[in-house]
Design a protein around this motif. Structure first.
Motif, mmCIF file in Angstrom:
data_model
loop_
_atom_site.group_PDB
_atom_site.id
_atom_site.type_symbol
_atom_site.label_atom_id
_atom_site.label_comp_id
_atom_site.label_asym_id
_atom_site.label_seq_id
_atom_site.Cartn_x
_atom_site.Cartn_y
_atom_site.Cartn_z
ATOM 1 N N LEU A 1 0.824 -1.130 -0.013
ATOM 2 C CA LEU A 1 -0.138 -0.094 0.028
ATOM 3 C C LEU A 1 0.825 1.102 0.067
ATOM 4 O O LEU A 1 0.690 2.317 -0.729
ATOM 5 C CB LEU A 1 -0.993 0.132 1.248
ATOM 6 C CG LEU A 1 -1.886 -1.084 1.368
ATOM 7 C CD1 LEU A 1 -3.020 -1.024 2.333
ATOM 8 C CD2 LEU A 1 -3.030 -1.205 -0.114
ATOM 9 N N ASP A 2 2.011 1.223 0.588
ATOM 10 C CA ASP A 2 3.026 2.329 0.897
ATOM 11 C C ASP A 2 3.543 2.700 -0.408
ATOM 12 O O ASP A 2 3.448 3.736 -0.960
ATOM 13 C CB ASP A 2 3.787 1.964 2.035
ATOM 14 C CG ASP A 2 4.626 3.113 2.414
ATOM 15 O OD1 ASP A 2 3.972 4.419 2.407
ATOM 16 O OD2 ASP A 2 5.866 3.143 2.455
ATOM 17 N N LYS A 3 4.258 1.442 -0.909
ATOM 18 C CA LYS A 3 4.788 1.624 -2.110
ATOM 19 C C LYS A 3 4.077 2.055 -3.268
ATOM 20 O O LYS A 3 4.535 2.875 -4.492
ATOM 21 C CB LYS A 3 5.489 0.143 -2.655
ATOM 22 C CG LYS A 3 6.894 -0.152 -1.954
ATOM 23 C CD LYS A 3 7.464 -1.420 -2.685
ATOM 24 C CE LYS A 3 8.873 -1.655 -1.895
ATOM 25 N NZ LYS A 3 9.294 -2.943 -2.375
ATOM 26 N N LEU A 4 2.667 1.636 -3.376
ATOM 27 C CA LEU A 4 1.884 1.848 -4.585
ATOM 28 C C LEU A 4 1.077 3.466 -4.187
ATOM 29 O O LEU A 4 0.322 3.762 -5.141
ATOM 30 C CB LEU A 4 0.686 0.876 -4.873
ATOM 31 C CG LEU A 4 1.176 -0.272 -5.349
ATOM 32 C CD1 LEU A 4 0.060 -1.415 -5.522
ATOM 33 C CD2 LEU A 4 2.035 -0.280 -6.721
ATOM 34 N N ASP A 5 1.254 3.770 -3.119
ATOM 35 C CA ASP A 5 0.487 5.089 -2.499
ATOM 36 C C ASP A 5 -1.012 5.064 -2.527
ATOM 37 O O ASP A 5 -1.650 5.895 -3.017
ATOM 38 C CB ASP A 5 1.248 6.055 -3.509
ATOM 39 C CG ASP A 5 0.766 7.625 -2.801
ATOM 40 O OD1 ASP A 5 0.806 7.671 -1.829
ATOM 41 O OD2 ASP A 5 0.573 8.367 -3.709
ATOM 42 N N VAL A 6 -1.313 3.862 -1.948
ATOM 43 C CA VAL A 6 -2.933 3.758 -1.923
ATOM 44 C C VAL A 6 -3.453 3.436 -0.599
ATOM 45 O O VAL A 6 -2.548 3.238 0.078
ATOM 46 C CB VAL A 6 -3.318 2.697 -2.973
ATOM 47 C CG1 VAL A 6 -3.126 3.419 -4.360
ATOM 48 C CG2 VAL A 6 -2.768 1.661 -2.396
ATOM 49 N N SER A 7 -4.670 3.575 -0.226
ATOM 50 C CA SER A 7 -5.004 3.561 1.137
ATOM 51 C C SER A 7 -5.622 1.965 1.550
ATOM 52 O O SER A 7 -5.681 1.687 2.580
ATOM 53 C CB SER A 7 -5.905 4.459 1.615
ATOM 54 O OG SER A 7 -7.019 4.615 0.834
ATOM 55 N N ASN A 8 -6.162 1.360 0.464
ATOM 56 C CA ASN A 8 -6.594 -0.078 0.839
ATOM 57 C C ASN A 8 -6.206 -1.414 -0.345
ATOM 58 O O ASN A 8 -5.632 -0.553 -1.461
ATOM 59 C CB ASN A 8 -8.106 0.010 0.895
ATOM 60 C CG ASN A 8 -8.615 0.543 -0.212
ATOM 61 O OD1 ASN A 8 -8.624 0.035 -1.461
ATOM 62 N ND2 ASN A 8 -9.680 1.698 -0.055
ATOM 63 N N ARG A 9 -6.527 -2.224 -0.281
ATOM 64 C CA ARG A 9 -6.383 -3.225 -0.805
ATOM 65 C C ARG A 9 -7.064 -3.237 -2.205
ATOM 66 O O ARG A 9 -6.448 -3.573 -3.443
ATOM 67 C CB ARG A 9 -6.765 -4.820 -0.398
ATOM 68 C CG ARG A 9 -5.992 -5.195 1.014
ATOM 69 C CD ARG A 9 -6.574 -6.494 1.342
ATOM 70 N NE ARG A 9 -5.565 -6.817 2.494
ATOM 71 C CZ ARG A 9 -5.305 -8.086 2.770
ATOM 72 N NH1 ARG A 9 -6.041 -9.068 2.374
ATOM 73 N NH2 ARG A 9 -4.788 -8.576 4.170
ATOM 74 N N ILE A 10 -8.162 -2.718 -2.354
ATOM 75 C CA ILE A 10 -8.868 -2.549 -3.567
ATOM 76 C C ILE A 10 -8.180 -1.609 -4.500
ATOM 77 O O ILE A 10 -7.900 -1.673 -5.776
ATOM 78 C CB ILE A 10 -10.428 -1.994 -3.345
ATOM 79 C CG1 ILE A 10 -11.180 -3.261 -2.382
ATOM 80 C CG2 ILE A 10 -11.185 -1.725 -4.644
ATOM 81 C CD1 ILE A 10 -12.218 -3.927 -2.646
ATOM 82 N N GLU A 11 -7.827 -0.566 -3.750
ATOM 83 C CA GLU A 11 -7.216 0.535 -4.835
ATOM 84 C C GLU A 11 -5.738 0.147 -5.275
ATOM 85 O O GLU A 11 -5.378 0.428 -6.226
ATOM 86 C CB GLU A 11 -7.029 1.757 -3.809
ATOM 87 C CG GLU A 11 -7.989 2.714 -3.672
ATOM 88 C CD GLU A 11 -7.743 3.788 -2.593
ATOM 89 O OE1 GLU A 11 -6.392 4.210 -2.524
ATOM 90 O OE2 GLU A 11 -8.659 4.528 -2.238
ATOM 91 N N ALA A 12 -5.133 -0.766 -4.347
ATOM 92 C CA ALA A 12 -3.737 -1.376 -4.678
ATOM 93 C C ALA A 12 -3.965 -2.346 -6.033
ATOM 94 O O ALA A 12 -3.200 -2.036 -6.925
ATOM 95 C CB ALA A 12 -3.155 -2.224 -3.487
ATOM 96 N N ILE A 13 -5.000 -3.031 -6.161
ATOM 97 C CA ILE A 13 -5.234 -4.155 -7.139
ATOM 98 C C ILE A 13 -5.420 -3.040 -8.431
ATOM 99 O O ILE A 13 -4.954 -3.511 -9.535
ATOM 100 C CB ILE A 13 -6.463 -4.971 -6.820
ATOM 101 C CG1 ILE A 13 -5.996 -6.104 -5.658
ATOM 102 C CG2 ILE A 13 -6.807 -5.647 -8.063
ATOM 103 C CD1 ILE A 13 -7.275 -6.568 -4.906
ATOM 104 N N SER A 14 -6.485 -2.220 -8.151
ATOM 105 C CA SER A 14 -6.819 -1.388 -9.209
ATOM 106 C C SER A 14 -5.580 -0.457 -10.040
ATOM 107 O O SER A 14 -5.494 -0.715 -11.070
ATOM 108 C CB SER A 14 -7.658 -0.401 -8.766
ATOM 109 O OG SER A 14 -8.099 0.686 -9.521
ATOM 110 N N LYS A 15 -4.725 -0.226 -9.127
ATOM 111 C CA LYS A 15 -3.731 0.691 -9.601
ATOM 112 C C LYS A 15 -2.638 -0.197 -10.060
ATOM 113 O O LYS A 15 -2.073 -0.109 -11.258
ATOM 114 C CB LYS A 15 -2.816 1.227 -8.432
ATOM 115 C CG LYS A 15 -1.872 2.216 -9.058
ATOM 116 C CD LYS A 15 -1.401 3.367 -7.818
ATOM 117 C CE LYS A 15 -0.164 4.286 -8.706
ATOM 118 N NZ LYS A 15 0.216 5.176 -7.174
ATOM 119 N N PHE A 16 -2.576 -1.491 -9.708
ATOM 120 C CA PHE A 16 -1.524 -2.421 -10.261
ATOM 121 C C PHE A 16 -1.816 -2.708 -11.791
ATOM 122 O O PHE A 16 -1.198 -2.995 -12.816
ATOM 123 C CB PHE A 16 -1.426 -3.572 -9.402
ATOM 124 C CG PHE A 16 -0.198 -4.466 -9.440
ATOM 125 C CD1 PHE A 16 0.960 -3.695 -8.897
ATOM 126 C CD2 PHE A 16 -0.076 -5.777 -10.069
ATOM 127 C CE1 PHE A 16 2.311 -4.369 -9.115
ATOM 128 C CE2 PHE A 16 1.327 -6.329 -10.011
ATOM 129 C CZ PHE A 16 2.116 -5.785 -9.664
#
Length: 199
Positions: free
Chosen positions: A177-192
């Motif tokens: 979450l820190d590396k992708l600069d997002v606040s939750n798992r859903i945002e992390a998957i979406s950004k990735f």
């Protein structure tokens, strides 16, 4: 005469591309398809010089079809709205001759086709810039974790799968979450996914 097959699941765009290329004196559209499955059949039947292929289509994606056409004499040009590093990397590995974006001017498509017929490759400039960007900031292990999260696995299931503790999984998640600069798992998957980093 340059023989062309166009593969595009949006009918209006398929028709428009066909009309634009048919206006060129040295080009002829010999076939059209609306997904990767149809594309393979049309290329086999028509033996074109060039196959212009969209990426995200039903039944079989353009990248899957391009991979299957890797050893075919037909040159593949990816024409897509998606400027994603992961897609670009996959397309290059599949040996495509061009990767162009749909917002390019139409005359650029015809001149790119001629350049590719001369044996050169053409990639949209913004993709070349992205390719030199280092891609995913995650380590191999962190990528394994995010893929399992994307598959809907719980912390406990991820821990069991990777033979680590629940606490370690949670640590990985917070680093991701820190590396992708997002606040939750859903945002992390979406950004990735958006970046095209899912291989």
């Amino acid at each position: 005469m340059i023989r062309i097959v166009i593969v595009e699941d949006q009918r209006m765009l398929l028709g428009a591309l066909g009309s634009i290329l048919d206006l060129e004196e040295d080009m002829k559209v010999v076939g059209k398809a609306r997904n990767g499955e149809e594309a393979l059949a049309v290329v086999k039947r028509e033996q074109p010089d060039i196959c212009i292929m969209d990426i995200e289509m039903p039944l079989k994606s353009g990248l899957d079809a391009a991979e299957e056409l890797k050893d075919d004499p037909c040159k593949v040009i990816v024409l897509t709205t998606f400027a994603r590093t992961g897609y670009f990397e996959r397309a290059r590995n599949a040996g495509v001759s061009g990767y162009l974006l749909k917002d390019s001017p139409s005359e650029e498509l015809a001149s790119s086709i001629r350049t590719i017929m001369d044996g050169r490759k053409i990639y949209a400039p913004e993709l070349v810039d992205m390719a030199f960007d280092n891609g995913s900031p995650l380590t191999e292990r962190e990528e394994q974790v995010i893929k399992l999260i994307a598959d809907g696995k719980t912390t406990k299931q991820i821990a069991n799968r990777l033979f680590i503790t629940n606490g370690t999984v949670r640590n990985y998640v917070s680093v991701i979450l820190d590396k992708l600069d997002v606040s939750n798992r859903i945002e992390a998957i979406s950004k990735f996914k958006e970046k095209g980093w899912f291989k």
